[in-house]
Scaffold this motif. Structure first.
Motif, PDB file in Angstrom:
ATOM      1  N   GLY A 181      34.207  36.338  48.198  1.00 47.18           N
ATOM      2  CA  GLY A 181      33.687  37.812  48.031  1.00 47.18           C
ATOM      3  C   GLY A 181      33.348  38.487  49.214  1.00 47.18           C
ATOM      4  O   GLY A 181      32.167  38.467  49.775  1.00 47.18           O
ATOM      5  N   PRO A 182      34.251  38.862  50.090  1.00 49.20           N
ATOM      6  CA  PRO A 182      34.137  39.532  51.419  1.00 49.20           C
ATOM      7  C   PRO A 182      33.701  41.017  51.387  1.00 49.20           C
ATOM      8  O   PRO A 182      34.069  41.797  51.881  1.00 49.20           O
ATOM      9  N   GLY A 183      32.674  41.014  50.583  1.00 54.61           N
ATOM     10  CA  GLY A 183      31.793  42.460  50.929  1.00 54.61           C
ATOM     11  C   GLY A 183      30.777  42.279  51.957  1.00 54.61           C
ATOM     12  O   GLY A 183      31.142  41.509  52.971  1.00 54.61           O
ATOM     13  N   VAL A 205      39.321  40.136  46.731  1.00 52.11           N
ATOM     14  CA  VAL A 205      40.074  40.518  45.611  1.00 52.11           C
ATOM     15  C   VAL A 205      40.915  41.999  46.175  1.00 52.11           C
ATOM     16  O   VAL A 205      42.200  42.153  46.143  1.00 52.11           O
ATOM     17  N   THR A 206      40.119  42.722  47.416  1.00 52.91           N
ATOM     18  CA  THR A 206      41.041  43.971  47.893  1.00 52.91           C
ATOM     19  C   THR A 206      41.708  43.760  49.075  1.00 52.91           C
ATOM     20  O   THR A 206      41.238  42.817  49.837  1.00 52.91           O
ATOM     21  N   THR A 207      42.950  44.326  49.056  1.00 52.62           N
ATOM     22  CA  THR A 207      43.514  44.286  50.507  1.00 52.62           C
ATOM     23  C   THR A 207      42.619  44.544  51.668  1.00 52.62           C
ATOM     24  O   THR A 207      42.987  43.699  52.658  1.00 52.62           O
ATOM     25  N   VAL A 223      43.834  36.057  47.501  1.00 59.91           N
ATOM     26  CA  VAL A 223      43.013  35.877  46.443  1.00 59.91           C
ATOM     27  C   VAL A 223      42.791  34.444  45.944  1.00 59.91           C
ATOM     28  O   VAL A 223      43.795  33.680  46.217  1.00 59.91           O
ATOM     29  N   PHE A 224      41.764  33.951  45.537  1.00 60.27           N
ATOM     30  CA  PHE A 224      41.567  32.673  45.029  1.00 60.27           C
ATOM     31  C   PHE A 224      42.570  32.319  43.842  1.00 60.27           C
ATOM     32  O   PHE A 224      42.821  33.143  42.882  1.00 60.27           O
ATOM     33  N   ALA A 225      42.999  30.802  44.033  1.00 60.44           N
ATOM     34  CA  ALA A 225      43.791  30.482  42.923  1.00 60.44           C
ATOM     35  C   ALA A 225      43.234  28.996  42.858  1.00 60.44           C
ATOM     36  O   ALA A 225      43.681  28.161  43.666  1.00 60.44           O
TER      37      ALA A 225
END
Ligand SMILES: [Zn+2]
Ligand SMILES: [Zn+2]
Length: 350
Positions: A181-183, A205-207, A223-225
Protein backbone atom coordinates in the motif's frame (compact mmCIF):
# COMPACT_ATOMS: atom_id res chain seq x y z
CA UNK A 1 3.70 35.20 26.66
CA UNK A 2 2.37 36.77 23.50
CA UNK A 3 -1.03 38.31 22.97
CA UNK A 4 -3.83 35.77 22.83
CA UNK A 5 -6.19 37.09 20.12
CA UNK A 6 -9.95 37.09 20.47
CA UNK A 7 -12.72 37.32 17.93
CA UNK A 8 -13.59 35.17 14.94
CA UNK A 9 -11.51 32.93 12.72
CA UNK A 10 -12.05 30.78 9.66
CA UNK A 11 -12.24 27.04 10.20
CA UNK A 12 -13.17 23.97 8.21
CA UNK A 13 -16.30 22.45 9.68
CA UNK A 14 -17.58 18.96 9.00
CA UNK A 15 -21.24 19.33 9.91
CA UNK A 16 -22.89 16.17 8.55
CA UNK A 17 -21.87 13.25 6.32
CA UNK A 18 -20.52 14.72 3.08
CA UNK A 19 -20.67 18.36 4.21
CA UNK A 20 -17.38 20.24 4.58
CA UNK A 21 -17.43 24.04 4.60
CA UNK A 22 -15.25 26.94 5.61
CA UNK A 23 -17.07 28.86 8.33
CA UNK A 24 -16.43 31.53 10.95
CA UNK A 25 -16.05 30.33 14.51
CA UNK A 26 -14.70 31.87 17.69
CA UNK A 27 -10.96 31.83 18.25
CA UNK A 28 -10.37 29.32 21.09
CA UNK A 29 -10.08 31.13 24.41
CA UNK A 30 -7.12 31.04 26.76
CA UNK A 31 -6.68 27.91 28.83
CA UNK A 32 -3.96 27.14 31.37
CA UNK A 33 -0.88 25.30 30.08
CA UNK A 34 -2.02 25.71 26.49
CA UNK A 35 -0.66 27.51 23.45
CA UNK A 36 -2.53 29.20 20.64
CA UNK A 37 -0.87 28.37 17.34
CA UNK A 38 -1.45 30.07 13.97
CA UNK A 39 -1.68 27.09 11.65
CA UNK A 40 0.24 27.35 8.39
CA UNK A 41 -0.46 24.00 6.76
CA UNK A 42 -2.59 20.90 7.32
CA UNK A 43 -2.28 17.58 5.53
CA UNK A 44 -5.48 15.60 4.94
CA UNK A 45 -5.58 11.83 5.04
CA UNK A 46 -7.94 8.87 4.90
CA UNK A 47 -8.97 9.42 8.53
CA UNK A 48 -10.23 12.90 7.62
CA UNK A 49 -12.09 11.50 4.63
CA UNK A 50 -13.79 8.95 6.91
CA UNK A 51 -14.82 11.74 9.28
CA UNK A 52 -16.34 13.53 6.31
CA UNK A 53 -18.16 10.57 4.76
CA UNK A 54 -19.36 9.27 8.12
CA UNK A 55 -17.59 5.90 8.01
CA UNK A 56 -15.07 6.79 10.73
CA UNK A 57 -15.06 4.40 13.66
CA UNK A 58 -14.76 7.47 15.90
CA UNK A 59 -18.16 8.65 14.65
CA UNK A 60 -19.71 5.22 14.81
CA UNK A 61 -18.65 4.63 18.39
CA UNK A 62 -19.84 8.10 19.37
CA UNK A 63 -16.40 9.36 20.33
CA UNK A 64 -16.54 11.94 17.53
CA UNK A 65 -19.66 13.97 16.78
CA UNK A 66 -20.61 16.51 14.13
CA UNK A 67 -19.95 19.36 13.85
CA UNK A 68 -16.18 19.02 14.16
CA UNK A 69 -13.02 20.72 12.93
CA UNK A 70 -10.66 18.13 11.37
CA UNK A 71 -6.89 18.35 10.93
CA UNK A 72 -4.25 16.31 12.77
CA UNK A 73 -1.23 16.58 10.42
CA UNK A 74 -0.18 20.16 10.86
CA UNK A 75 2.46 22.80 11.41
CA UNK A 76 2.10 26.35 12.67
CA UNK A 77 3.63 29.26 14.54
CA UNK A 78 3.01 29.91 18.24
CA UNK A 79 1.08 33.14 18.84
CA UNK A 80 0.64 32.98 22.60
CA UNK A 81 1.63 30.48 25.23
CA UNK A 82 0.72 29.95 28.87
CA UNK A 83 2.58 28.35 31.72
CA UNK A 84 6.14 27.34 32.23
CA UNK A 85 7.56 26.08 28.96
CA UNK A 86 10.60 26.58 26.80
CA UNK A 87 8.32 27.42 23.88
CA UNK A 88 7.96 31.06 22.88
CA UNK A 89 5.71 33.06 20.56
CA UNK A 90 7.06 33.06 17.01
CA UNK A 91 8.37 29.52 17.30
CA UNK A 92 7.35 27.08 14.58
CA UNK A 93 5.92 23.83 15.91
CA UNK A 94 4.18 20.60 15.06
CA UNK A 95 1.65 19.13 17.47
CA UNK A 96 1.12 15.60 18.63
CA UNK A 97 -2.19 14.02 17.66
CA UNK A 98 -2.57 11.93 20.80
CA UNK A 99 -3.29 13.95 23.91
CA UNK A 100 -2.86 11.56 26.80
CA UNK A 101 -4.65 11.72 30.16
CA UNK A 102 -1.40 11.58 32.21
CA UNK A 103 -3.34 9.74 34.92
CA UNK A 104 -4.21 6.22 33.78
CA UNK A 105 -2.00 3.27 34.70
CA UNK A 106 -0.27 3.32 31.29
CA UNK A 107 0.47 7.06 31.47
CA UNK A 108 1.60 6.85 35.08
CA UNK A 109 3.87 3.92 34.19
CA UNK A 110 5.66 5.79 31.42
CA UNK A 111 3.75 4.12 28.58
CA UNK A 112 1.79 7.14 27.36
CA UNK A 113 1.50 5.63 23.89
CA UNK A 114 -0.83 3.06 25.53
CA UNK A 115 -3.04 5.63 27.32
CA UNK A 116 -6.63 4.37 27.69
CA UNK A 117 -8.20 7.83 28.00
CA UNK A 118 -6.95 9.65 24.92
CA UNK A 119 -8.14 12.70 23.11
CA UNK A 120 -6.92 12.96 19.53
CA UNK A 121 -6.50 16.32 17.84
CA UNK A 122 -8.83 16.67 14.87
CA UNK A 123 -10.23 13.17 15.33
CA UNK A 124 -12.27 13.21 18.54
CA UNK A 125 -12.63 15.24 21.73
CA UNK A 126 -10.31 17.99 20.49
CA UNK A 127 -10.80 20.44 17.62
CA UNK A 128 -8.34 20.01 14.77
CA UNK A 129 -5.97 22.29 12.93
CA UNK A 130 -7.96 23.01 9.76
CA UNK A 131 -8.49 26.54 11.05
CA UNK A 132 -6.58 29.80 11.39
CA UNK A 133 -5.72 28.92 14.98
CA UNK A 134 -5.56 25.83 17.14
CA UNK A 135 -5.32 25.68 20.92
CA UNK A 136 -3.36 22.70 22.26
CA UNK A 137 -1.53 21.76 25.46
CA UNK A 138 2.03 23.08 25.35
CA UNK A 139 3.21 19.57 26.30
CA UNK A 140 1.99 18.32 22.91
CA UNK A 141 4.12 20.75 20.87
CA UNK A 142 7.48 19.99 19.28
CA UNK A 143 9.70 22.74 17.79
CA UNK A 144 10.51 22.48 14.09
CA UNK A 145 14.14 23.04 13.00
CA UNK A 146 14.58 26.01 10.61
CA UNK A 147 15.78 23.86 7.74
CA UNK A 148 12.61 21.74 7.77
CA UNK A 149 9.98 23.33 5.50
CA UNK A 150 6.31 23.58 6.36
CA UNK A 151 5.65 21.04 3.59
CA UNK A 152 7.94 18.57 5.32
CA UNK A 153 6.79 19.38 8.85
CA UNK A 154 3.18 18.59 7.93
CA UNK A 155 4.38 15.07 7.05
CA UNK A 156 5.88 14.44 10.48
CA UNK A 157 2.61 13.13 11.91
CA UNK A 158 2.30 10.15 9.55
CA UNK A 159 6.06 9.62 9.78
CA UNK A 160 5.96 8.96 13.53
CA UNK A 161 3.69 5.98 12.93
CA UNK A 162 6.23 4.53 10.52
CA UNK A 163 9.07 5.03 12.99
CA UNK A 164 7.03 3.27 15.68
CA UNK A 165 6.36 0.41 13.22
CA UNK A 166 10.00 -0.01 12.25
CA UNK A 167 10.96 -0.17 15.92
CA UNK A 168 8.66 -3.14 16.51
CA UNK A 169 10.84 -5.77 14.86
CA UNK A 170 14.48 -6.49 14.29
CA UNK A 171 15.14 -5.76 10.60
CA UNK A 172 18.53 -7.30 9.88
CA UNK A 173 20.93 -6.52 7.02
CA UNK A 174 19.92 -8.55 4.00
CA UNK A 175 16.33 -8.95 5.20
CA UNK A 176 13.47 -9.13 2.72
CA UNK A 177 10.92 -6.46 3.55
CA UNK A 178 7.57 -5.83 1.88
CA UNK A 179 5.49 -2.67 2.05
CA UNK A 180 1.86 -3.14 1.04
CA UNK A 181 0.00 0.00 0.00
CA UNK A 182 2.21 2.87 -1.23
CA UNK A 183 0.00 5.74 -0.04
CA UNK A 184 1.40 8.34 2.33
CA UNK A 185 2.28 5.82 5.06
CA UNK A 186 3.60 3.23 2.63
CA UNK A 187 5.77 5.68 0.71
CA UNK A 188 7.15 7.14 3.94
CA UNK A 189 7.97 3.59 5.09
CA UNK A 190 9.65 2.91 1.76
CA UNK A 191 11.61 6.17 1.95
CA UNK A 192 13.05 5.15 5.31
CA UNK A 193 13.58 1.52 4.34
CA UNK A 194 15.58 2.31 1.19
CA UNK A 195 18.27 3.51 3.62
CA UNK A 196 18.36 0.07 5.28
CA UNK A 197 20.57 -2.64 3.74
CA UNK A 198 17.53 -4.73 2.83
CA UNK A 199 15.65 -5.95 -0.21
CA UNK A 200 12.55 -3.79 -0.39
CA UNK A 201 9.45 -4.79 -2.34
CA UNK A 202 6.52 -2.42 -2.58
CA UNK A 203 3.11 -3.81 -3.51
CA UNK A 204 0.50 -1.39 -4.78
CA UNK A 205 -2.34 -0.91 -7.18
CA UNK A 206 -1.95 2.36 -9.06
CA UNK A 207 0.72 2.97 -11.69
CA UNK A 208 1.62 6.33 -10.15
CA UNK A 209 2.30 4.83 -6.71
CA UNK A 210 4.34 1.95 -8.13
CA UNK A 211 6.39 4.34 -10.27
CA UNK A 212 7.00 6.53 -7.23
CA UNK A 213 8.11 3.49 -5.22
CA UNK A 214 10.56 2.51 -7.92
CA UNK A 215 11.84 6.06 -8.25
CA UNK A 216 12.61 6.34 -4.56
CA UNK A 217 14.69 3.17 -4.66
CA UNK A 218 12.51 0.14 -3.92
CA UNK A 219 14.09 -3.06 -5.23
CA UNK A 220 10.78 -4.02 -6.85
CA UNK A 221 7.39 -2.35 -7.09
CA UNK A 222 4.43 -4.25 -8.47
CA UNK A 223 0.91 -5.54 -7.99
CA UNK A 224 0.87 -8.27 -5.34
CA UNK A 225 0.55 -11.82 -6.61
CA UNK A 226 0.42 -14.39 -3.82
CA UNK A 227 1.47 -17.35 -5.96
CA UNK A 228 4.67 -15.62 -7.01
CA UNK A 229 5.85 -13.73 -3.96
CA UNK A 230 3.91 -15.26 -1.08
CA UNK A 231 5.84 -16.67 1.82
CA UNK A 232 9.18 -14.96 1.21
CA UNK A 233 9.31 -11.87 3.39
CA UNK A 234 10.80 -11.51 6.85
CA UNK A 235 8.70 -8.43 7.50
CA UNK A 236 5.62 -7.08 5.77
CA UNK A 237 4.31 -3.61 6.56
CA UNK A 238 0.59 -3.27 5.86
CA UNK A 239 -0.02 0.39 5.02
CA UNK A 240 -3.03 0.20 2.69
CA UNK A 241 -5.64 0.10 5.43
CA UNK A 242 -7.67 -2.39 3.41
CA UNK A 243 -8.76 -5.94 4.14
CA UNK A 244 -7.11 -7.07 0.89
CA UNK A 245 -3.87 -5.37 1.85
CA UNK A 246 -3.98 -7.13 5.21
CA UNK A 247 -4.41 -10.49 3.46
CA UNK A 248 -1.60 -9.72 1.01
CA UNK A 249 0.78 -8.67 3.77
CA UNK A 250 0.00 -11.87 5.68
CA UNK A 251 0.44 -13.99 2.54
CA UNK A 252 3.78 -12.36 1.83
CA UNK A 253 5.37 -13.62 5.07
CA UNK A 254 7.83 -16.46 5.38
CA UNK A 255 7.66 -18.94 8.25
CA UNK A 256 8.53 -16.93 11.34
CA UNK A 257 7.88 -13.61 9.63
CA UNK A 258 6.21 -10.59 11.14
CA UNK A 259 3.41 -8.45 9.76
CA UNK A 260 3.18 -4.90 11.06
CA UNK A 261 -0.13 -3.16 10.45
CA UNK A 262 -0.16 0.64 10.26
CA UNK A 263 -3.23 0.98 8.03
CA UNK A 264 -6.61 0.61 9.69
CA UNK A 265 -8.96 -1.63 7.68
CA UNK A 266 -12.68 -1.60 8.36
CA UNK A 267 -14.52 -4.87 8.71
CA UNK A 268 -13.54 -8.43 9.44
CA UNK A 269 -11.24 -10.71 7.55
CA UNK A 270 -12.99 -13.87 6.37
CA UNK A 271 -10.99 -16.93 5.51
CA UNK A 272 -7.92 -16.08 7.58
CA UNK A 273 -6.14 -19.38 8.13
CA UNK A 274 -5.41 -19.20 11.82
CA UNK A 275 -3.87 -22.68 11.97
CA UNK A 276 -1.41 -21.85 9.22
CA UNK A 277 -0.50 -18.62 10.95
CA UNK A 278 0.10 -20.42 14.25
CA UNK A 279 2.10 -23.28 12.75
CA UNK A 280 4.17 -20.81 10.72
CA UNK A 281 5.11 -19.07 13.96
CA UNK A 282 4.25 -15.69 12.53
CA UNK A 283 3.50 -12.44 14.30
CA UNK A 284 0.94 -9.74 13.67
CA UNK A 285 1.68 -6.40 15.26
CA UNK A 286 -0.74 -3.48 15.36
CA UNK A 287 0.84 -0.06 15.57
CA UNK A 288 -0.80 2.52 17.78
CA UNK A 289 0.59 5.73 16.29
CA UNK A 290 4.04 6.79 17.53
CA UNK A 291 3.77 9.74 19.85
CA UNK A 292 7.36 9.37 21.07
CA UNK A 293 8.95 9.77 17.65
CA UNK A 294 8.27 13.39 16.68
CA UNK A 295 11.82 14.52 17.38
CA UNK A 296 13.29 11.61 15.41
CA UNK A 297 10.95 12.25 12.49
CA UNK A 298 11.92 15.93 12.40
CA UNK A 299 15.59 14.96 12.54
CA UNK A 300 15.21 12.71 9.47
CA UNK A 301 13.78 15.66 7.53
CA UNK A 302 16.44 18.01 8.94
CA UNK A 303 19.22 15.66 7.86
CA UNK A 304 17.74 15.31 4.37
CA UNK A 305 17.10 11.60 4.92
CA UNK A 306 13.39 12.13 4.29
CA UNK A 307 11.63 14.54 1.97
CA UNK A 308 8.21 15.28 0.54
CA UNK A 309 9.00 14.02 -2.97
CA UNK A 310 6.23 11.96 -4.61
CA UNK A 311 3.92 12.51 -1.63
CA UNK A 312 2.09 15.74 -2.45
CA UNK A 313 -0.73 15.91 -4.96
CA UNK A 314 -2.22 19.33 -4.39
CA UNK A 315 -2.25 22.30 -2.05
CA UNK A 316 -5.41 24.32 -1.64
CA UNK A 317 -6.31 27.31 0.51
CA UNK A 318 -8.46 26.81 3.60
CA UNK A 319 -11.45 28.37 1.83
CA UNK A 320 -11.41 25.52 -0.71
CA UNK A 321 -11.60 22.73 1.88
CA UNK A 322 -14.56 21.08 0.14
CA UNK A 323 -12.56 20.89 -3.11
CA UNK A 324 -9.59 19.52 -1.18
CA UNK A 325 -11.72 16.67 0.19
CA UNK A 326 -13.08 15.96 -3.30
CA UNK A 327 -9.52 15.75 -4.59
CA UNK A 328 -8.50 13.49 -1.70
CA UNK A 329 -11.31 11.10 -2.58
CA UNK A 330 -10.32 11.05 -6.26
CA UNK A 331 -8.43 7.84 -7.08
CA UNK A 332 -6.99 9.64 -10.13
CA UNK A 333 -4.83 12.01 -8.08
CA UNK A 334 -1.13 11.83 -8.84
CA UNK A 335 0.17 11.46 -5.28
CA UNK A 336 -1.43 10.53 -1.95
CA UNK A 337 -1.41 13.77 0.01
CA UNK A 338 -3.70 16.78 -0.30
CA UNK A 339 -2.89 19.78 1.90
CA UNK A 340 -4.63 22.93 3.04
CA UNK A 341 -2.51 26.06 3.12
CA UNK A 342 -3.72 28.20 5.96
CA UNK A 343 -1.14 30.92 6.03
CA UNK A 344 1.68 31.61 3.60
CA UNK A 345 5.15 31.22 5.04
CA UNK A 346 5.83 34.90 4.20
CA UNK A 347 2.84 36.04 6.24
CA UNK A 348 3.92 34.36 9.43
CA UNK A 349 2.92 36.02 12.64
CA UNK A 350 5.97 37.45 14.40
ZN1 LIG B 1 -3.60 11.30 9.13
ZN1 LIG C 1 -3.54 7.93 30.13
Amino acid sequence: MGVWPTGAMQAVMLSAPGIASCVEVKIPVWQPNCALVAVTRVGLCGSDLELLDGSSSYLQTGRARYPLIPGHEWVGVIVAVDGSTRLTPGQRVVGKTMLTCKQCEACASGRENECVDLREVGLYSQDGAAARYIRVPTSSLVPVPDSVSDRQAALVEPTVTILEALGQVDIRPGAQVAVVGPGTLGLLAAKVLVRYPVELSVFGVTTASLRASKRLGATTAEVFAAHRDGGRYDVAIEASGTVQGFRDAQDALRVGGAMIAVGVPHGVIDGFEVGRFVLAGQRQIGVRHGMNHYWEALRLFELGMLDEGDLLDSELPLELAAEAFTRLADPGRTAPKVSLIIQDEERRVP
